[in-house]
Motif scaffolding. Structure first.
Motif, short mmCIF file in Angstrom:
data_model
loop_
_atom_site.label_atom_id
_atom_site.label_comp_id
_atom_site.label_asym_id
_atom_site.label_seq_id
_atom_site.Cartn_x
_atom_site.Cartn_y
_atom_site.Cartn_z
N PHE A 93 0.65 -1.29 0.16
CA PHE A 93 0.08 -0.05 0.08
C PHE A 93 0.93 1.09 0.01
CE2 PHE A 93 -2.31 3.03 2.93
CZ PHE A 93 -3.26 3.55 2.00
N LEU A 94 0.51 2.22 -0.86
CA LEU A 94 1.33 3.44 -1.07
C LEU A 94 2.73 3.37 -1.44
CD1 LEU A 94 0.37 5.35 2.32
CD2 LEU A 94 -0.67 5.67 0.03
N LEU A 95 3.30 2.01 -1.89
CA LEU A 95 4.54 1.78 -2.28
C LEU A 95 4.42 1.52 -3.90
CD1 LEU A 95 5.74 -0.63 0.66
CD2 LEU A 95 6.09 1.91 0.21
N GLU A 96 4.73 2.54 -4.64
CA GLU A 96 4.60 2.46 -6.08
C GLU A 96 5.72 1.89 -6.96
OE1 GLU A 96 1.98 6.79 -6.31
OE2 GLU A 96 4.30 6.89 -6.76
N THR A 110 -8.82 4.89 8.87
CA THR A 110 -9.87 3.71 9.33
C THR A 110 -9.58 2.53 9.25
OG1 THR A 110 -11.76 5.52 9.34
CG2 THR A 110 -12.44 3.21 9.14
N HIS A 111 -9.30 2.29 7.89
CA HIS A 111 -8.88 0.87 7.37
C HIS A 111 -7.60 0.22 7.68
CE1 HIS A 111 -12.55 1.93 4.88
NE2 HIS A 111 -12.87 0.88 5.25
N LEU A 112 -6.58 1.13 7.76
CA LEU A 112 -5.46 0.73 8.54
C LEU A 112 -5.52 0.35 9.75
CD1 LEU A 112 -2.70 0.59 7.04
CD2 LEU A 112 -2.12 2.94 8.02
N THR A 120 -4.39 -3.57 11.11
CA THR A 120 -3.37 -3.73 11.87
C THR A 120 -3.82 -4.11 13.35
OG1 THR A 120 -3.08 -1.37 12.24
CG2 THR A 120 -1.84 -1.96 10.62
N ALA A 121 -4.88 -3.46 13.92
CA ALA A 121 -5.30 -3.72 15.15
C ALA A 121 -6.09 -4.95 15.50
CB ALA A 121 -6.01 -2.57 15.82
N PHE A 122 -7.07 -4.92 14.36
CA PHE A 122 -7.81 -6.16 14.68
C PHE A 122 -7.86 -7.21 13.63
CE2 PHE A 122 -9.81 -2.47 16.54
CZ PHE A 122 -10.21 -2.80 17.95
N GLY A 123 -7.16 -7.19 12.64
CA GLY A 123 -6.77 -7.89 11.46
C GLY A 123 -7.93 -8.13 10.47
N GLU A 167 3.17 4.28 10.51
CA GLU A 167 3.32 3.39 9.19
C GLU A 167 2.95 4.18 8.05
OE1 GLU A 167 1.23 -0.36 7.16
OE2 GLU A 167 1.21 -0.15 9.37
N TYR A 168 1.88 4.86 7.92
CA TYR A 168 1.47 5.85 6.83
C TYR A 168 2.61 6.47 6.57
CZ TYR A 168 -2.37 8.09 3.99
OH TYR A 168 -3.09 8.73 3.09
#
Length: 464
Positions: free
Chosen positions: A5-8, A101-103, A107-110, A419-420
């Motif tokens: 994610f975000l890594l182009e 929200t989705h990150l 990461t917290a709840f899988g 992380e973002y």
């Protein structure tokens, strides 16, 4: 939101997965509630974590037409509030809240599902099941999950720091360090200023009638904070001040304020100038780092301020011509040998280049990156804002010496912001390599740069 994610580019992927992802977190500016760490708080629901104090979400919900009772009200259930947030999420495309929200869910709840009305109940129940039944889902548990090494809370000078002591004495392996935030002693225009000074008198044992009394009282508290591990101050200011003043003028201004008499705007600015200077000298003598967050217009909506109080989502970016005042302030301290390590944050991104060029005026070789451009803050801690800040710093300073990201958050689920940020950093550098702007023969050096910005620079800079 897969692993890239975000890594182009492939280079960005290598930088992130081999270097950034493994580094611990030093969250050197946050608004976590220390009692929740001390008590290892157990959350009753995902709503408590997400909507209990998150003015980012409240602003989005209000904009989406959600009534206030579902944001800050007390007559609605946790499910009803969560449901309204789930209804809002599909309208947040291109807002950082959608990614955050989705990150956080991942990461917290899988949880990989998209949050929307159709999935709301399932996600609500799954999160709550873990919060209620898994012993790892507590305040401390989240800090461990995200590989946090240290957090710096934001604390008033009158705070007794009991929860910092309790946490330290409990043997908790993650350090929670207080950070000095004396805004209430600076904001002389506030209606409760005189009442606050009474509290300061009580906890310091110094009767305050002159400005020197004020400084003596704060010095006692500063020493107390230092003894409890504090090495970092923070000031939330609209702008820097350069109004000239005399000691007698400041004493007269303080006396009027203590009698609850009105002050002119010029008098308020004189006092704040004198106050910030005195605090900066105090920090320099203690070898602390000082932070200045400037550029916010706060409490714009008086109706809602009266109803809900401050920090409830009614603040915005200000527009101030403060470059010269900032320069004079830093220059005075520098001339007197009292300019300590300093981080400057602007809320208005139009001042990015102002800050980035101001840094170079006062670097003195005593340490790497002594004067820092703070990371994209508040309305700027998102993809565009953080990228713009890093680009300005790169062009006009040394990105390599940047102390990196912080959460500036009250939530134990905000650590994915690190992380973002790290993904954006790696993507920025990866694109430069792929475009021939950085040689691909320097990957070892580039990897070290990523690790430094993610963790090492902060570790070396703050002197905890």
């Amino acid at each position: 939101m897969d692993e890239n994610f975000l890594l182009e580019t492939k280079t960005a992927e290598e930088l992130y997965h081999k270097h950034a992802a493994k580094m611990p977190i030093i969250d050197y500016h946050c608004h976590l509630i220390p009692k929740m760490v001390a008590d290892d708080h157990k959350f009753k629901s995902i709503t408590e974590i997400w909507l209990g104090g998150d003015h980012y979400k409240w602003r989005a919900m209000r904009t989406n037409g959600v009534p206030e009772r579902f944001c800050t009200g007390t007559d609605t259930t946790d499910w009803e509030k969560f449901e309204k947030w789930a209804e809002t999420v599909p309208y947040t495309f291109r807002n950082p809240l959608y990614h955050w929200t989705h990150l956080e869910l991942k990461t917290a709840f899988g949880i990989d599902k998209i949050l929307k009305p159709e999935t709301a109940r399932e996600i609500f129940d799954e999160c709550n099941d873990k919060l209620q039944n898994d012993p790892a889902y507590t305040a401390r548990g989240f800090m461990r999950r995200y590989n946090v090494e240290c957090v710096c809370t934001t604390d008033d000078p009158v705070d007794d720091l009991r929860y910092h002591k309790q946490t330290r004495e409990s043997g908790f392996e993650i350090r929670m360090i207080p950070a000095w935030r004396p805004d209430k002693a600076m904001n002389i225009e506030k209606p409760d200023f005189a009442d606050y000074i009474e509290k300061l008198t009580e906890v310091s044992g110094v009767t305050i009638s002159t400005f020197q009394d004020m400084i003596d009282a704060l010095q006692k508290r500063h020493d107390f904070f230092h003894d409890n591990g504090c090495r970092l101050s923070d000031h939330g200011i609209e702008e820097f001040y350069d109004e000239p003043y005399t000691d007698k003028e400041i004493d007269d201004i303080l006396a009027k304020a203590l009698q609850k008499k009105p002050l002119t705007v010029y008098e308020q600015r004189q006092y704040k100038h004198a106050f910030l200077y005195a605090m900066a000298v105090m920090d320099a003598e203690a070898n602390w780092t000082q932070q200045f967050h400037y550029g916010a217009i706060r409490d714009n909506n008086t109706l809602m301020l009266n109803q809900l109080g401050p920090d409830t989502g009614f603040d915005s970016i200000g527009e101030f011509n403060t470059a010269r005042a900032m320069s004079l302030f830093l220059n005075r301290l520098n001339m007197e040998g009292k300019l300590t390590r300093t981080i400057l944050y602007t809320l208005n991104p139009c001042a990015n280049e102002v800050i980035a060029t101001m840094l170079g005026n006062f670097q003195d070789g005593s340490c790497a990156g002594k004067i820092q451009f703070g990371s994209g803050w508040w309305f700027n801690d998102q993809l565009d804002g953080m990228t713009r800040q890093m680009n300005a710093l790169s062009v006009l300073g040394l990105l390599s010496r940047f102390v990196g990201m912080l959460t500036d958050s009250r939530s134990f689920l905000s650590y994915p912001r690190h992380e973002y940020f790290r993904r954006l950093l790696c993507n920025l550098l990866g694109n430069d390599v792929e475009n021939g702007l950085i040689p691909d023969t320097e990957m070892d050096r580039l990897g070290q740069m990523v690790e430094d910005i993610s963790y090492n620079n902060a570790k070396n800079y703050f002197k905890f």
